[in-house]
Scaffold this motif. Structure first.
Motif, short mmCIF file in Angstrom:
data_model
loop_
_atom_site.label_atom_id
_atom_site.label_comp_id
_atom_site.label_asym_id
_atom_site.label_seq_id
_atom_site.Cartn_x
_atom_site.Cartn_y
_atom_site.Cartn_z
N THR A 56 0.83 -1.20 0.00
CA THR A 56 0.00 0.00 0.00
C THR A 56 0.87 1.26 0.00
O THR A 56 2.03 1.24 0.44
N ASP A 115 0.44 5.74 0.73
CA ASP A 115 -0.43 6.76 1.32
C ASP A 115 -0.39 8.05 0.52
O ASP A 115 0.52 8.31 -0.27
N ASN A 116 -1.39 8.90 0.80
CA ASN A 116 -1.44 10.28 0.28
C ASN A 116 -1.23 10.38 -1.24
O ASN A 116 -0.21 10.90 -1.68
N PRO A 117 -2.16 9.96 -2.04
CA PRO A 117 -3.44 9.34 -1.69
C PRO A 117 -3.31 7.84 -1.44
O PRO A 117 -2.27 7.24 -1.76
N ASP A 118 -4.40 7.24 -0.90
CA ASP A 118 -4.37 5.82 -0.58
C ASP A 118 -4.42 4.99 -1.86
O ASP A 118 -5.28 5.18 -2.72
N ARG A 119 -3.46 4.07 -1.96
CA ARG A 119 -3.37 3.19 -3.13
C ARG A 119 -2.92 1.81 -2.71
O ARG A 119 -2.26 1.64 -1.70
N VAL A 120 -3.29 0.83 -3.53
CA VAL A 120 -2.77 -0.52 -3.40
C VAL A 120 -2.02 -0.83 -4.69
O VAL A 120 -2.56 -0.67 -5.79
N ASP A 142 -6.57 2.77 -6.95
CA ASP A 142 -6.91 3.93 -6.12
C ASP A 142 -8.11 3.55 -5.26
O ASP A 142 -9.15 3.11 -5.79
N ARG A 189 -11.32 4.18 0.71
CA ARG A 189 -11.44 3.93 2.14
C ARG A 189 -10.26 3.07 2.59
O ARG A 189 -9.49 2.55 1.77
N ALA A 190 -10.11 2.93 3.90
CA ALA A 190 -9.02 2.11 4.44
C ALA A 190 -9.24 0.65 4.06
O ALA A 190 -10.36 0.12 4.16
#
Length: 482
Positions: free
Chosen positions: A58, A60-65, A106, A109-110
């Motif tokens: 993952t 962060d900022n923005p949340d991505r996998v 993208d 949510r968590a």
């Protein structure tokens, strides 16, 4: 010497070119991607031409996998993925600097990603499965009211205490516990039924000659079963899945336990190689194995779903006393199986009124979904989807409604005869017991045969006492019980 050296150099270049061509030929292709959204997770499956090494992490900022696949090419239009009702807002792909495929999800949510690979089987090629779990989310869309769950918890605790007293050889203690439960004010709780549509997601179950998938028809039937229970005062039902996504076999029983279910019914459709067999069957758990070779084969084939889904687990008995564990499990399982078999007989009787029975008695097999020691459970094979005629029936909304009604009536008939102590049905029974007029008010889902059976009389006697010309009852009708 120079000539020999040149020949060696040329041979080396040729070998290097051959290795390059070989490496390109061995690159794995992603030829399909499939996505399923569940209330508590989203599953993304990559169908590939061969096995791959994958790295999932993952950002962060923005949340991505991020999903990195070594030596892999993409041969799929990601625009075909339906991202609705999932945490994935966008899918992007690219070629990594070191080679291979990078897929970026993208997310809105968590999520807690986990992944595993699966080898080829009869249905699919090599696969990479990526699950994005939603922390704190429930797998059930309509969780049972917490007050009802608390009441069920208290009831289970009392039943366990009574069972332990019996195991200890202390009948007076058992009687005292039972008296204490009966002395509590009636909360009149609903009886909770877990309705489990088999298969789902990348596990379609059996398929009919016309291409009908088991996972689709059993979900439609299960929704109708839930609706019938929810329309009946004193009952409430929930679905273990309410969409096209996969849930592990152990997870289904875990959901039922989390929701404090009083009963668990798993809905399936049968299939064999021949198109001739037809009819409905009902299965309960067998501790010693299946009761017939057909039942054993069916149990093994159904349990293969966990291999498709990549799920494993074990039923925990950690909450039970270490010394009494074996005895308690035996006592609890015996009582649960007796309830399952009794209810199975009621369901089979109702199914026999609308459909040919493949087996005239309740079969027993080692289905994983039936292995809850404290929740009576049934697996209903509604019909043979491999039979062209029954495949057409299973797709019919009218026939689905009849099957749902039969499953519903069989379970309700059992609970009307044996209502849990703190339930609305038990309160209604107790109120009727003290009535001088011996009257019974018809509830939703009641049939004449059920009312007669629950009061220990024949249908003929009940009809004569009430001047009935037919077997039809209406909700709210008051019957005199002779």
């Amino acid at each position: 010497m120079r000539r020999c050296s040149g020949q060696r150099r040329m041979a080396g270049l040729i070998a290097a070119c051959c290795l390059g061509v070989s490496a390109q030929a061995q690159a794995v292709e992603v030829d399909n991607m499939r996505l399923w959204s569940a209330p508590d997770h989203v599953r993304l499956v990559f169908d590939m031409s061969g096995p791959v090494n994958a790295n999932v992490f993952t950002l962060d900022n923005p949340d991505r996998v991020v999903i990195d696949l070594d030596s892999t090419d993409l041969d799929f239009d990601i625009g075909k993925l339906d991202l609705d009702d999932s945490a994935i807002s966008k899918v992007r792909t690219g070629v990594r600097e070191s080679g291979g495929l990078r897929v970026v999800l993208d997310v809105s949510r968590a999520v807690a990603p986990k992944s595993f690979t699966l080898p080829p089987n009869d249905q699919y090629s090599d696969r990479l499965v990526v699950d994005l779990d939603y922390p704190g989310a429930s797998a059930v869309k309509d969780p049972i009211d917490p007050i009802e769950a608390m009441i069920r918890d208290q009831e289970i605790a009392a039943q366990r205490a009574q069972t332990e007293a019996v195991a200890e050889g202390n009948p007076r203690k058992a009687e005292a516990v039972a008296s204490a439960v009966e002395a509590q004010p009636h909360p009149r709780r609903d009886i909770i039924v877990a309705v489990d549509p088999g298969h789902g997601g990348e596990d379609p179950g059996a398929s009919g000659p016309d291409g009908t998938h088991e996972k689709d028809v059993v979900l439609q039937i299960a929704r109708k079963v839930k609706q019938r229970f929810d329309q009946t005062p004193g009952f409430k039902a929930f679905l273990t899945r309410d969409g096209d996504y996969y849930i592990g076999l152990r997870q289904r029983t875990l959901i039922a336990r989390q929701q404090k279910a009083d009963f668990f019914v798993s809905v399936h459709a049968d299939a064999v190689r021949s198109a001739q067999p037809y009819g409905s069957s009902v299965y309960a758990l067998s501790q010693g194995g299946a009761t017939s070779e057909t039942a054993r084969w069916l149990a093994a084939s159904e349990n293969q779903s966990d291999l498709i889904g990549g799920v494993d687990g074990n039923l925990s008995l950690d909450d039970k006393d270490e010394v009494l564990r074996g005895v308690l499990l035996d006592l609890t399982m015996t009582a649960t199986m007796n309830d399952s078999l009794a209810t199975g007989g009621q369901v089979l009787d109702q199914l026999g009124r609308i459909n040919k029975l493949h087996k005239s008695s309740v079969e027993q097999a080692g289905f994983v979904v039936l292995k809850s020691p404290d929740i009576p459970s049934l697996l209903v094979e509604t019909g043979f989807i491999s039979n062209p005629r029954e495949e057409a029936q299973l797709k019919s909304p009218a026939h689905q409604a009849e099957l749902a009604q039969a499953i519903y009536e069989g379970i309700v008939a059992h609970f009307r005869q044996h209502p849990p102590p703190s339930s609305l049905l038990a309160w209604q029974r107790d109120q009727g017991r003290g009535s001088a007029s011996n009257e019974y008010r018809v509830q939703g889902g009641d049939t004449l045969s059920q009312v007669a059976s629950s009061h220990g009389i024949s249908m003929k006697v009940l009809k004569q006492a009430n001047g009935l010309d037919s077997d039809i009852l209406r909700v709210g009708q008051v019957l005199t019980i002779p």
